[in-house]
Structure formats: structure tokens, C-alpha cells
Design a protein around this motif. Structure first.
Motif, PDB file in Angstrom:
ATOM      1  N   ASP A   1      22.727  -3.282   2.636  1.00 11.23           N
ATOM      2  CA  ASP A   1      22.951  -4.404   3.566  1.00 11.23           C
ATOM      3  C   ASP A   1      23.195  -3.929   4.995  1.00 11.23           C
ATOM      4  OD1 ASP A   1      22.608  -6.219   1.555  1.00 11.23           O
ATOM      5  OD2 ASP A   1      24.732  -6.336   1.053  1.00 11.23           O
ATOM      6  N   ASN A   2      23.608  -2.670   5.178  1.00 12.68           N
ATOM      7  CA  ASN A   2      23.887  -2.162   6.529  1.00 12.68           C
ATOM      8  C   ASN A   2      22.675  -1.464   7.150  1.00 12.68           C
ATOM      9  OD1 ASN A   2      26.497  -3.130   6.680  1.00 12.68           O
ATOM     10  ND2 ASN A   2      27.372  -1.313   5.693  1.00 12.68           N
ATOM     11  N   LEU A   3      21.532  -1.426   6.451  1.00  7.54           N
ATOM     12  CA  LEU A   3      20.327  -0.815   7.019  1.00  7.54           C
ATOM     13  C   LEU A   3      19.615  -1.807   7.943  1.00  7.54           C
ATOM     14  CD1 LEU A   3      18.906   0.954   3.828  1.00  7.54           C
ATOM     15  CD2 LEU A   3      20.308   1.954   5.644  1.00  7.54           C
ATOM     16  N   ARG A   4      19.000  -1.276   9.041  1.00  2.00           N
ATOM     17  CA  ARG A   4      18.311  -2.140  10.027  1.00  2.00           C
ATOM     18  C   ARG A   4      16.831  -1.786  10.045  1.00  2.00           C
ATOM     19  NH1 ARG A   4      21.456  -0.018  14.145  1.00  2.00           N
ATOM     20  NH2 ARG A   4      19.615  -0.244  15.494  1.00  2.00           N
ATOM     21  N   LYS A   5      16.004  -2.806  10.047  1.00  2.23           N
ATOM     22  CA  LYS A   5      14.561  -2.592  10.042  1.00  2.23           C
ATOM     23  C   LYS A   5      14.083  -1.899  11.317  1.00  2.23           C
ATOM     24  CE  LYS A   5      10.238  -5.108   9.141  1.00  2.23           C
ATOM     25  NZ  LYS A   5       9.887  -4.304   7.968  1.00  2.23           N
ATOM     26  N   ASP A   6      14.814  -2.098  12.408  1.00  2.00           N
ATOM     27  CA  ASP A   6      14.386  -1.518  13.691  1.00  2.00           C
ATOM     28  C   ASP A   6      14.868  -0.083  13.883  1.00  2.00           C
ATOM     29  OD1 ASP A   6      17.054  -1.994  13.923  1.00  2.00           O
ATOM     30  OD2 ASP A   6      16.927  -3.238  15.723  1.00  2.00           O
ATOM     31  N   ASP A   7      15.413   0.548  12.843  1.00  2.12           N
ATOM     32  CA  ASP A   7      15.863   1.938  12.936  1.00  2.12           C
ATOM     33  C   ASP A   7      15.241   2.736  11.787  1.00  2.12           C
ATOM     34  OD1 ASP A   7      17.129   4.259  13.540  1.00  2.12           O
ATOM     35  OD2 ASP A   7      19.168   3.559  13.080  1.00  2.12           O
ATOM     36  N   PRO A   8      13.910   2.896  11.808  1.00  6.62           N
ATOM     37  CA  PRO A   8      13.214   3.524  10.672  1.00  6.62           C
ATOM     38  C   PRO A   8      13.600   4.976  10.462  1.00  6.62           C
ATOM     39  CG  PRO A   8      11.709   3.225  12.524  1.00  6.62           C
ATOM     40  CD  PRO A   8      12.956   2.485  12.888  1.00  6.62           C
ATOM     41  N   VAL A   9      13.846   5.735  11.553  1.00  2.00           N
ATOM     42  CA  VAL A   9      14.177   7.157  11.390  1.00  2.00           C
ATOM     43  C   VAL A   9      15.463   7.299  10.577  1.00  2.00           C
ATOM     44  CG1 VAL A   9      14.824   9.283  12.587  1.00  2.00           C
ATOM     45  CG2 VAL A   9      12.959   7.850  13.480  1.00  2.00           C
ATOM     46  N   THR A  10      16.473   6.523  10.946  1.00  2.00           N
ATOM     47  CA  THR A  10      17.742   6.568  10.205  1.00  2.00           C
ATOM     48  C   THR A  10      17.519   6.174   8.747  1.00  2.00           C
ATOM     49  OG1 THR A  10      19.004   6.040  12.207  1.00  2.00           O
ATOM     50  CG2 THR A  10      20.080   5.650  10.081  1.00  2.00           C
ATOM     51  N   ASN A  11      16.735   5.129   8.540  1.00  2.00           N
ATOM     52  CA  ASN A  11      16.478   4.661   7.167  1.00  2.00           C
ATOM     53  C   ASN A  11      15.797   5.739   6.340  1.00  2.00           C
ATOM     54  OD1 ASN A  11      17.490   2.224   8.022  1.00  2.00           O
ATOM     55  ND2 ASN A  11      15.489   1.272   8.323  1.00  2.00           N
TER      56      ASN A  11
ATOM     57  N   ASN B   1       0.855  -1.182   0.000  1.00  2.00           N
ATOM     58  CA  ASN B   1       0.000   0.000   0.000  1.00  2.00           C
ATOM     59  C   ASN B   1       0.890   1.231   0.000  1.00  2.00           C
ATOM     60  OD1 ASN B   1       0.849   0.409   2.803  1.00  2.00           O
ATOM     61  ND2 ASN B   1      -0.510  -1.315   3.245  1.00  2.00           N
ATOM     62  N   PHE B   2       0.289   2.394   0.153  1.00  2.00           N
ATOM     63  CA  PHE B   2       1.046   3.649   0.199  1.00  2.00           C
ATOM     64  C   PHE B   2       0.967   4.295   1.583  1.00  2.00           C
ATOM     65  CE2 PHE B   2       0.384   3.411  -4.450  1.00  2.00           C
ATOM     66  CZ  PHE B   2       1.717   3.524  -4.838  1.00  2.00           C
ATOM     67  N   HIS B   3       0.931   3.466   2.626  1.00  2.00           N
ATOM     68  CA  HIS B   3       0.974   4.055   3.977  1.00  2.00           C
ATOM     69  C   HIS B   3       1.932   3.251   4.847  1.00  2.00           C
ATOM     70  CE1 HIS B   3      -2.309   1.069   4.433  1.00  2.00           C
ATOM     71  NE2 HIS B   3      -2.960   1.729   3.475  1.00  2.00           N
ATOM     72  N   ILE B   4       1.476   2.173   5.505  1.00  2.00           N
ATOM     73  CA  ILE B   4       2.344   1.531   6.505  1.00  2.00           C
ATOM     74  C   ILE B   4       3.496   0.756   5.867  1.00  2.00           C
ATOM     75  CG2 ILE B   4       0.479   1.403   8.204  1.00  2.00           C
ATOM     76  CD1 ILE B   4       0.136  -1.539   7.497  1.00  2.00           C
ATOM     77  N   SER B   5       3.379   0.389   4.564  1.00  5.11           N
ATOM     78  CA  SER B   5       4.472  -0.350   3.926  1.00  5.11           C
ATOM     79  C   SER B   5       5.736   0.483   3.826  1.00  5.11           C
ATOM     80  CB  SER B   5       4.050  -0.800   2.516  1.00  5.11           C
ATOM     81  OG  SER B   5       3.000  -1.743   2.562  1.00  5.11           O
ATOM     82  N   TRP B   6       5.649   1.805   4.070  1.00  8.87           N
ATOM     83  CA  TRP B   6       6.792   2.702   3.890  1.00  8.87           C
ATOM     84  C   TRP B   6       7.321   3.259   5.211  1.00  8.87           C
ATOM     85  CZ3 TRP B   6       8.332   3.298  -1.202  1.00  8.87           C
ATOM     86  CH2 TRP B   6       7.450   2.773  -2.156  1.00  8.87           C
ATOM     87  N   LYS B   7       6.725   2.826   6.348  1.00  8.10           N
ATOM     88  CA  LYS B   7       7.078   3.440   7.636  1.00  8.10           C
ATOM     89  C   LYS B   7       8.511   3.157   8.062  1.00  8.10           C
ATOM     90  CE  LYS B   7       4.539   3.898  11.163  1.00  8.10           C
ATOM     91  NZ  LYS B   7       3.686   3.709  12.361  1.00  8.10           N
ATOM     92  N   ASP B   8       9.026   1.961   7.761  1.00  3.93           N
ATOM     93  CA  ASP B   8      10.379   1.636   8.235  1.00  3.93           C
ATOM     94  C   ASP B   8      11.472   2.200   7.325  1.00  3.93           C
ATOM     95  OD1 ASP B   8      10.250   0.028   6.027  1.00  3.93           O
ATOM     96  OD2 ASP B   8      10.208  -1.869   7.137  1.00  3.93           O
ATOM     97  N   GLY B   9      11.100   2.824   6.206  1.00  3.13           N
ATOM     98  CA  GLY B   9      12.092   3.474   5.340  1.00  3.13           C
ATOM     99  C   GLY B   9      12.823   2.545   4.396  1.00  3.13           C
ATOM    100  N   LEU B  10      12.695   1.204   4.596  1.00  2.40           N
ATOM    101  CA  LEU B  10      13.450   0.274   3.748  1.00  2.40           C
ATOM    102  C   LEU B  10      12.976   0.318   2.294  1.00  2.40           C
ATOM    103  CD1 LEU B  10      13.809  -2.838   6.103  1.00  2.40           C
ATOM    104  CD2 LEU B  10      15.537  -1.119   5.518  1.00  2.40           C
ATOM    105  N   ALA B  11      11.673   0.524   2.083  1.00  5.43           N
ATOM    106  CA  ALA B  11      11.150   0.552   0.712  1.00  5.43           C
ATOM    107  C   ALA B  11      11.746   1.727  -0.069  1.00  5.43           C
ATOM    108  CB  ALA B  11       9.621   0.640   0.735  1.00  5.43           C
ATOM    109  N   PHE B  12      11.854   2.931   0.612  1.00  3.63           N
ATOM    110  CA  PHE B  12      12.465   4.069  -0.072  1.00  3.63           C
ATOM    111  C   PHE B  12      13.916   3.761  -0.452  1.00  3.63           C
ATOM    112  CE2 PHE B  12       9.035   6.475   2.103  1.00  3.63           C
ATOM    113  CZ  PHE B  12       8.552   7.211   1.026  1.00  3.63           C
ATOM    114  N   ASN B  13      14.667   3.186   0.500  1.00  3.66           N
ATOM    115  CA  ASN B  13      16.070   2.859   0.240  1.00  3.66           C
ATOM    116  C   ASN B  13      16.198   1.805  -0.856  1.00  3.66           C
ATOM    117  OD1 ASN B  13      18.133   4.147   2.324  1.00  3.66           O
ATOM    118  ND2 ASN B  13      16.205   3.760   3.441  1.00  3.66           N
ATOM    119  N   ALA B  14      15.278   0.810  -0.878  1.00  2.00           N
ATOM    120  CA  ALA B  14      15.327  -0.246  -1.888  1.00  2.00           C
ATOM    121  C   ALA B  14      15.118   0.327  -3.284  1.00  2.00           C
ATOM    122  CB  ALA B  14      14.282  -1.323  -1.588  1.00  2.00           C
ATOM    123  N   LEU B  15      14.166   1.300  -3.411  1.00  2.00           N
ATOM    124  CA  LEU B  15      13.934   1.921  -4.721  1.00  2.00           C
ATOM    125  C   LEU B  15      15.194   2.605  -5.243  1.00  2.00           C
ATOM    126  CD1 LEU B  15      10.388   3.576  -4.588  1.00  2.00           C
ATOM    127  CD2 LEU B  15      11.135   1.639  -5.975  1.00  2.00           C
TER     128      LEU B  15
END
Length: 920
Positions: A200-210, A174-188
Motif C-alpha cells: 500500500d505504500n508503493l507509488r506508481k510514479d517511483d519505478p526505480v524504488t519499486n 506482456n513481458f516487457h512494458i507491463s513490468w517497468k513500474d515495478g508494481l507487478a514484481f512487488n504484487a507477485l
């Protein structure tokens, strides 16, 4: 409730259709003020990303659009179109008019604005303003997104899912919670620019940094302004969908250029891969052709060497070398020649299918050049083999003649030994009358003997002459010995004449003569000479090549044996004369002095020679019988070879006819035909032991020095050529089907079309030659509905009847002379007057299928070059795989246009060169 997202009434999928919009805008904003904050920030950043192109921006979205000026400017920037001239007054009416112009422009793009009026915008209604901006975003940033037959929101979502699918911990639904952890933006970002993100150095539990990492990289390197704060997204249970969608659409548009570049790069890579493969095949062909021609050039001088040998054994050694060449060295070269033709045909097919110019081998390496060289080689082979056989016959004849010469010379020299001394003695000076008469009679007998030996001398001279004419290697010693015999013979003649004169002068003084001795001498001498001749004949060497010749010798020998009783009677009569001499001497009391004064031939020597001759008869019988057995054995070898040769010849002829029928009557799919042909090829190769057996029989024939065979019309050379032609024909037929498969797969021709083409081609190939003359080809095109005058192919969907074909041909249906001449120049570029099935298929496929072209490749390079007329090496290395990038760089000429920069490359001329074109 206000509907900010209503769509127009056009059908779904039309040019003005965009995504269905939600009807709960007002309620959502009231329930979650955080969404309003996110939309304010996102929409403001989105507007500024376009307004900055016009040198301005907004600070407060509900205030800065109230006068309508920046709103109109925003629409001009994002649409690329001019709006009506705005009103510059400060009054409310001027502002409302400007906003209405903007809303009218939006409506003209197929957007139906419900309950959004200019007054609400002029009054700074934040909800109405955000609704209007969202409508603009939908229309100009999202509506035209299309991925795999989906568009707008669903298309954008599918694009995100497809691009992020390989990444762990990313699941875009979707276009809401699927993007909260920031990994989707970085993957694009990483998917398109892996150099910017260390995913590879990004962590799912650190969404603000991502999130901050993705937003900062996008702003710095992708020119996407930061539209949200990481804390706003993380701190919201459900981020605003419209804000996220707006932000993500910026990523889509930022990478859409990369999409085009990727597509262009893929097209170029495909074209370059085809070229590289073709160049490798050309290089392999040139190398194989060079090696084969070099082998032929080295071999022909060896086959043309006619250095004569001295003996039969030496020539037989050459024959063995030649046999080794035919059975060991040449067969692999036959396979290489066949493979070379197949490679050439396959390469030309690949070049035609990839719309490339035909391959022209370097000078002297054309298939026709190789065939011409091969023809010369086979001509040299034939001449060499014939020369070897003729030389063996010549040397065999020479050895026989030389031995016969030395045998006759030895007999003659033995006979002449002491004759000069006898003819030069003066014994008659002290002899009595009777002795003188005896000497005279003896001399007469000697003259008779001398005359009898004249034939032998002439035979010796004739044999020497024949040895000279046949170029006998030891002719010098033969001539020397022959000359000595002739000189001695002349001397003996002169001495004989001189002694006779002396005896005749003395004869007048001498009267007594012993008639019996004289008669004995006269009869004994020819009989003795006959015996010597008979023994010479019995010892005579012979050479024959067939049963008839040996049977002729046996018949002659039997004829000789039939004369022996009469000869024995003559011997007894001669011996009776000597007995009568003894009887008379005893009766008259005459004391004989000993030997017969008229001859040296004694009764004992006659009996001895007779016994020797009789002993030679069975030896001659045995020798002739052994030769007869040998010729019978040779005849068996002939019959054995003939039986096998006739079977092999019939097999080859039958298989050649069968291949001809198979190539015309092929049924099933091309793969079925290819499988059938390969199985058929294996069945033919399994016949090889029969060929090898025949080679063995032929070797026995040659070892036995057999030069003719009345039991068969086949020669080993004829069968070898037929076998090689059979193997080459089946290989070529297989290659033709393989090329048809290549053509079908590359051009998208259906199996039914191929059946139709083959059926029509075979129908007009009346003489089953595998090709059509011009008129037959013309009729074939008409039968398939090809309209030449209109310069296009019209297919009727099914084969027409024979009667209709005849009618079309008789009426000259649509086949204009000019257009048909153009077609013939394509299918028969060498003006041979015949069109092969492969050329016919290539023409039909080229007329019915699309081709990649130089224009397409140029367009692809232009995308990679960012619309420039040249491209830089770094751009090629960035967009293409390393080997293909270097391939282009090595072959592209420097760009010489006026807008070029140092190091720029000319991709246009390179692209046209790939297709053999001189310009666009």
C-alpha cells in the motif's frame, strides 16, 4: 537469419512441446543493444543461480562456456541427469567435443537447434551463446509451466495475471512494458508473502524504488538472485522480453512450492471442516439424547407411582395432571425423539459420504436405547392411566359403599335405641294375667321384628367386609362401628331369649289375652318393617355407568310401584283390626288402657310412614329420570367421540398407506420429491385441529367418568400413538430424501442413476416394506449389471427387462457366495436380514465414486511439512486457518520417530484416525 527458438516436430501439447519462438532475434539485438545488455546480465544470473549448487559460477557468459565444461555442468544441475564424461584437454578440438556433448543433450530433450554450432560457442559468439542459453531456459524453466490448460509463455503470463489481478495499478499484458513500474514484481511477492512487502505504500510514479525493493526482497528472502538493474529497465523504452520472462520464471518456480502447500492446506482444511462439523453433530446428538433419556428416567418413576388416594377428587386431580402431561409435556419430547433419529441418520449419511467411520454414541445413548426407554415410558403411561381409571372406579365404589354403610347403620342404631332397657325391665312381675299375656305377645312381636332386622345387620357386616377388601382408607372407624352393632345385636339376642323365658314362666299363670291386639301386632310389625325397608330402598343411593343399568333400576322401581295397591290394602286391613278393637270395646263396655299392649306400632305411625313412603316415590322417580338423562347425555358424548375417533382413525390409516405409496412411487427430481413431501407434511399438520378437537371430546368423556364406548373400536391412546407414528413416518421419509440428495451431491450420482436405482429397488420390494431380503437384494444387484465375482460394478446403461432379470437370477449370474457375503456385511452390518434403500444407495455410490482417503490427507500434510515425516506447530499455524490449526495441534500426538525434534507432531497417525484406520 539464425533461428534460436525453433521447436521440434512433435504434436502440440506433447511432452516435448514448448512455446513458439520469435524469428527476429538477430535483428532485435542489432536494433537495440540495451536488450543484449539485459540478456547478458539476466542469463548470467540465471546460470549462476544453478551453478552455485555445484560450487562454481561464471563471470563472462560468452567466455566461460567456451570450453564446454561449465555448460555441461549447468545442464547436469538443471536436468538432474548425468552427461557423458567431458574431455579435459585444452585444445580447440576438446572444447568443440564438449560443447557438442552439451548440444546433443539439449537436442535429446526435443529441442531442435537451428544454425547453432559448437564452433560459434567455442569462438565466443555472444549472440549464439545468448541464443543457446535462452533455448535452455525455455526448455528447462518455462516449457513445463502449465496454468488452466495453457503452457509455457502463455501459461506463465496467465499465472502472472491471475496472481496480480486484485492489485491496483497492476495490469500484466506482456513481458516487457507491463513490468517497468515495478508494481507487478512487488504484487507477485506480496500475493505469496504479504509479510515481506508493504504494498500500500508503493507509488506508481517511483519505478526505480519499486523495482529495487522487489529485487532486494527476492534476493534476500526468496533466494532469487538479482538478474536486472532497475535503471536498465526504467531507462529502456521496451525492456527485453526474454530477460523479463526469465526473471519472472524464477518467481514462478520459487512460489510453486507455495502453490502445492496451498493446495495441500485447502485439502486438509476441507477434511478438518468435515470432521469439526461431524463432531459438533455428534456432540449435539449426545446432548439431546442425554436430555431425552434423563427426562424419561425422571418421568417413569412418576408414572409408576401407585400411591393410593383417599377420595375420588384426589384421584381426579391425578388424572388432570396426567392429562396435562400427555397434552403439554410429552408432545415436545415426541418431536425431540423424532429429531434425534433424523439427526442420527443425517450424521451417519455425512460420515459415509466423507469416508469416515460410523458414529457410535456413548453407551446407553444409541437410538435403540432411546427407543427401548421410550417403549418403557409408554408402557408406564398405559399402566398409569389404567391404574387411575381403576382407582377412580374403586374409590367411587368405596364412597358409595361407605355412605350406604353409615345410612344402614344409622337406621339400625335408631331402631335399637332403648331396646336393651325394654328387654331388661321387670314389668311382668306386677302385671295382671292379661297384661302378662300381652307382654308375651308383645315380646313375640318384638322377636319377629328382631328377626326381620337380622338381614339389615348382615348387610351392614357384608358392606363393612367389602370396604375392608377394597382397602377403604377409613376402614378402622367402619370396623369399629360394625363391631359395636354386632356386639349390641348379640346382646339383644341374649336379652330377648332371657325375657321370653321369664314371660313364658309367667304365662302359665295368666290366661287373658287380647287376640285382636295380637293379630294387629303380628300384622303391623312386618308391614311396618316392609315400609321401613321400602323407604330405605327409596332412599338407596345408586351408581351406574350406562343406559342399560339405569333402565334396570327404573324397571325395578316400576315393579315396586306396581305392588303399592296390595300394600295399601294390607294397611287398610291392619287399620281395620284396630277399628274392630275399638268397636268391640265399645260394644262390651270395655275400658281400654290406651296403647296396644303387644306393639308400639300405632295406627298413626303406620299412616305417617305410609305417607312418607308415598312422598318418596316421586322423588325416586325424579332421581332415576335425572340419572337416565345423564346416561343419555353420556351416550351422546360416546357417539360424538366415536364419530370423530372413527374419522381420525380412518384419516391416519389412509395417510399411512398413502405415505407408503409415495415412498415407493416417487417421481420427478429429488428436490421435487422433497418439496412434495414437505407440502404433504404441512397438509398433515393442518389436520392437527381435528386431533385437538378429539382430545377435547376425550376430556369430556373422562370428566363424565365414562369407561366404555360401544360405538368405536378406537381408544384415545391408540389414536395418539397412530398420530405420532404418522408424523414420525413422514419426517423420516423427508429425511430419507434429504439424505439421498446429500449422497447424490457428494458422490456425483446423476438423477437418472437415482431413478434407475429406485426403480430396480421398488421392483424387487414386492411386499412394499421399504427393504429387501438377501435374495431380493442379490437379484437387484444383478439387474443393475453388478458383477460380484469380478469385484466391480458393470453398468449396462439401461434397466434390463423383467424376463432377463429372472433369467439372470435363475442362472445365478456372477453373484459368488463369498463376494455377496462381503457386500451383505457392508449393507447389513447388524445381520438383520434386510437391506434398506439408503444402505443400497450408499453401497452403489461408494462403488461408483472416488473418495478422499487417509493417504491423500497424509500426502497433503507431507507437503506442508516440507517432506518431513513430522510437522511443527508453527508450520500448521502458518499454513492453516487459526481454528483448524489449533484443532490439529490439540489432537496430534507427539512424533516419536528417530528423526524427530522436540515439539514435533505425528500427522500420519492423526490422518489415519480421521478415517478410523489403524495404519496406512
Amino acid at each position: 537469419m539464425v533461428d534460436y527458438h525453433a521447436a521440434n516436430n512433435q504434436p502440440s501439447g506433447g511432452p516435448q512441446t514448448y512455446m513458439e519462438q520469435e524469428n527476429d532475434w538477430d535483428r532485435d539485438l542489432l536494433l537495440d543493444p540495451a536488450w543484449e545488455k539485459q540478456q547478458r546480465k539476466t542469463f548470467t544470473a540465471w546460470c549462476n543461480s544453478h551453478l552455485r549448487k555445484a560450487g562454481t559460477q561464471i563471470e563472462n557468459i560468452e567466455e566461460d562456456f567456451r570450453d564446454g565444461l561449465k555448460l555441461m555442468l549447468l545442464l547436469e544441475v538443471i536436468s538432474g541427469e548425468r552427461l557423458p564424461k567431458p574431455e579435459r584437454g585444452k585444445m580447440r578440438v576438446h572444447k568443440i567435443n564438449n560443447v557438442n556433448k552439451a548440444l546433443d543433450f539439449i537436442a535429446s530433450k526435443g529441442v531442435k537447434l537451428v544454425s547453432i554450432g559448437a564452433e560459434e560457442i567455442v569462438d565466443g559468439n555472444i549472440k549464439m551463446t545468448l541464443g543457446m542459453i535462452w533455448t535452455i531456459i525455455l526448455r528447462f524453466a518455462i516449457q513445463d509451466i502449465s496454468v488452466e490448460e495453457t503452457s509455457a509463455k502463455e501459461g506463465l503470463l496467465l499465472w502472472c495475471q491471475r496472481k496480480t489481478a486484485p492489485y491496483k495499478n497492476v495490469n500484466v499484458q506482456n513481458f516487457h512494458i507491463s513490468w517497468k513500474d515495478g508494481l507487478a514484481f512487488n504484487a507477485l511477492i506480496h500475493r505469496h508473502r504479504p509479510d515481506l512487502i508493504d504494498y500500500d505504500n508503493l507509488r506508481k510514479d517511483d519505478p526505480v524504488t519499486n523495482l529495487n525493493n522487489a529485487f532486494e526482497v527476492a534476493e534476500k528472502h526468496l533466494d532469487i538472485p538479482k538478474m536486472l538493474d532497475a535503471e536498465d529497465i526504467v531507462g529502456t523504452l521496451r525492456p527485453d522480453e526474454k530477460a523479463i520472462m526469465t526473471y519472472v520464471s524464477c518467481f514462478y518456480h520459487a512460489f510453486s512450492g507455495a502453490q502445492k502447500a496451498e493446495t495441500a492446506a485447502n485439502r486438509i482444511c476441507k477434511v478438518l471442516a468435515v470432521n469439526q462439523e461431524n463432531e459438533q453433530m455428534m456432540e449435539d446428538y449426545e446432548k439431546l439424547a442425554s436430555n431425552l433419556l434423563e427426562w424419561i428416567r425422571r418421568t417413569i418413576p412418576w408414572l409408576e407411582d401407585r400411591t393410593q388416594q383417599k377420595t375420588v377428587n384426589d384421584m381426579q386431580a391425578k388424572q388432570e395432571d396426567f392429562r396435562d402431561y400427555r397434552t403439554v409435556h410429552k408432545p415436545p419430547k415426541v418431536q425431540e425423539k423424532c429429531q434425534l433419529e433424523i439427526s442420527f441418520n443425517t450424521l451417519q449419511t455425512k460420515l459415509r459420504l466423507s469416508n469416515r467411520p460410523a458414529f457410535m454414541p456413548s453407551e446407553g445413548r444409541m437410538v435403540s436405547d432411546i427407543n427401548a426407554a421410550w417403549h418403557t415410558l409408554e408402557g408406564a403411561e398405559k399402566g398409569y392411566e389404567e391404574w387411575i381409571l381403576s382407582e377412580i372406579r374403586r374409590l367411587e365404589r368405596l364412597e358409595h359403599l361407605a355412605e350406604k354403610f353409615h345410612q344402614k347403620a344409622a337406621i339400625h342404631e335408631s331402631w335399637t335405641s332403648g331396646k336393651e332397657a325394654m328387654l331388661t325391665q321387670k314389668d311382668y312381675e306386677t302385671s295382671t294375667l292379661s297384661e302378662v299375656k300381652a307382654l308375651l305377645r308383645k315380646h313375640e312381636a318384638f322377636e319377629s321384628d328382631l328377626a326381620a332386622h337380622q338381614d339389615r345387620v348382615e348387610q351392614i357386616a357384608a358392606i363393612a367386609q367389602e370396604l375392608n377388601e377394597l382397602d377403604y382408607y377409613d376402614s378402622a372407624s367402619v370396623n369399629d362401628r360394625c363391631q359395636k352393632i354386632c356386639d349390641q345385636w348379640d346382646t339383644l339376642g341374649a336379652l330377648t331369649h332371657r325375657r321370653k323365658d321369664s314371660l313364658e314362666r309367667t304365662e302359665k299363670q295368666l290366661e287373658s289375652i287380647d287376640e285382636l291386639y295380637l293379630e294387629y301386632a303380628k300384622r303391623a310389625a312386618p308391614f311396618n318393617n316392609w315400609m321401613e325397608g321400602a323407604m330405605e330402598d327409596l332412599q338407596d343411593m345408586f351408581i351406574v355407568h350406562n343406559i342399560e343399568e339405569i333402565q334396570g333400576l327404573i324397571a325395578a322401581h316400576e315393579q315396586f310401584k306396581s305392588t303399592l295397591p296390595e300394600a295399601n290394602k294390607e294397611r287398610e286391613a291392619i287399620q281395620a283390626i284396630q277399628a274392630e278393637v275399638q268397636k268391640i270395646a265399645q260394644s262390651n263396655g270395655i275400658k281400654l288402657s290406651g296403647a296396644n299392649p303387644y306393639t308400639t306400632i300405632t295406627p298413626g305411625s303406620i299412616d305417617d310412614k305410609w305417607e312418607q313412603a308415598m312422598a318418596m316415590v316421586p322423588q325416586r322417580d325424579k332421581a332415576l329420570q335425572e340419572e337416565l338423562n345423564k346416561q343419555n347425555s353420556n351416550d351422546t358424548l360416546r357417539a360424538t367421540f366415536a364419530t370423530q375417533a372413527n374419522a381420525v382413525g380412518a384419516y391416519i390409516q389412509a395417510k399411512m398407506e398413502e405415505i407408503g405409496r409415495i415412498s415407493i412411487e416417487m417421481n420427478g427430481t429429488l428436490e421435487d420429491q422433497l418439496t412434495h413431501l414437505r407440502e404433504y407434511q404441512q397438509s398433515i399438520l393442518s389436520y392437527m385441529p381435528e386431533i385437538n378437537k378429539l382430545e377435547g371430546d376425550h376430556q369430556h368423556i373422562q370428566e363424565a367418568l365414562i369407561f366404555d364406548n360401544q360405538y368405536t373400536s378406537y381408544t384415545m391412546e391408540h389414536l395418539r400413538v397412530g398420530w405420532e407414528q404418522l408424523l414420525t413416518t413422514i419426517a423420516r421419509t423427508i429425511n430419507e430424501v434429504e439424505n439421498q440428495i446429500l449422497t447424490r451431491d457428494a458422490k456425483g450420482i446423476s438423477q437418472e442413476q437415482l431413478y434407475e436405482y429406485r426403480a430396480s429397488f421398488n421392483h424387487f420390494d414386492k411386499d412394499h416394506t421399504g427393504s429387501l431380503i438377501a435374495e431380493e437384494f442379490k437379484a437387484c444387484l444383478i439387474s443393475l449389471g453388478y458383477d460380484v465375482e469380478n469385484d466391480k460394478q458393470k453398468r449396462s446403461g439401461q434397466m434390463v427387462s423383467d424376463d432377463f432379470r429372472a433369467l439372470l437370477i435363475s442362472t445365478g449370474n456372477s453373484l459368488g457366495d463369498t463376494e455377496f457375503a462381503r457386500i451383505m456385511s457392508i449393507v447389513d452390518p447388524n445381520n438383520s436380514g434386510a437391506v434398506t434403500f439408503q444402505a443400497f444407495i450408499d453401497f452403489m455410490s461408494s462403488e461408483t465414486t472416488d473418495k478422499d482417503s487417509a493417504d491423500q490427507v497424509i500426502a497433503s500434510f507431507k507437503i506442508l511439512a516440507g517432506d518431513k515425516n513430522y510437522i511443527m506447530p508453527d508450520e500448521l499455524r502458518r499454513e492453516l486457518p487459526p481454528d483448524q490449526a489449533e484443532y490439529c495441534i490439540a489432537r496430534m500426538a507427539p512424533y516419536t520417530g528417530p528423526d524427530g525434534v522436540p515439539g514435533a507432531l505425528d500427522y500420519m497417525s492423526f490422518s489415519t484416525a480421521l478415517y478410523g484406520e489403524s495404519d496406512l
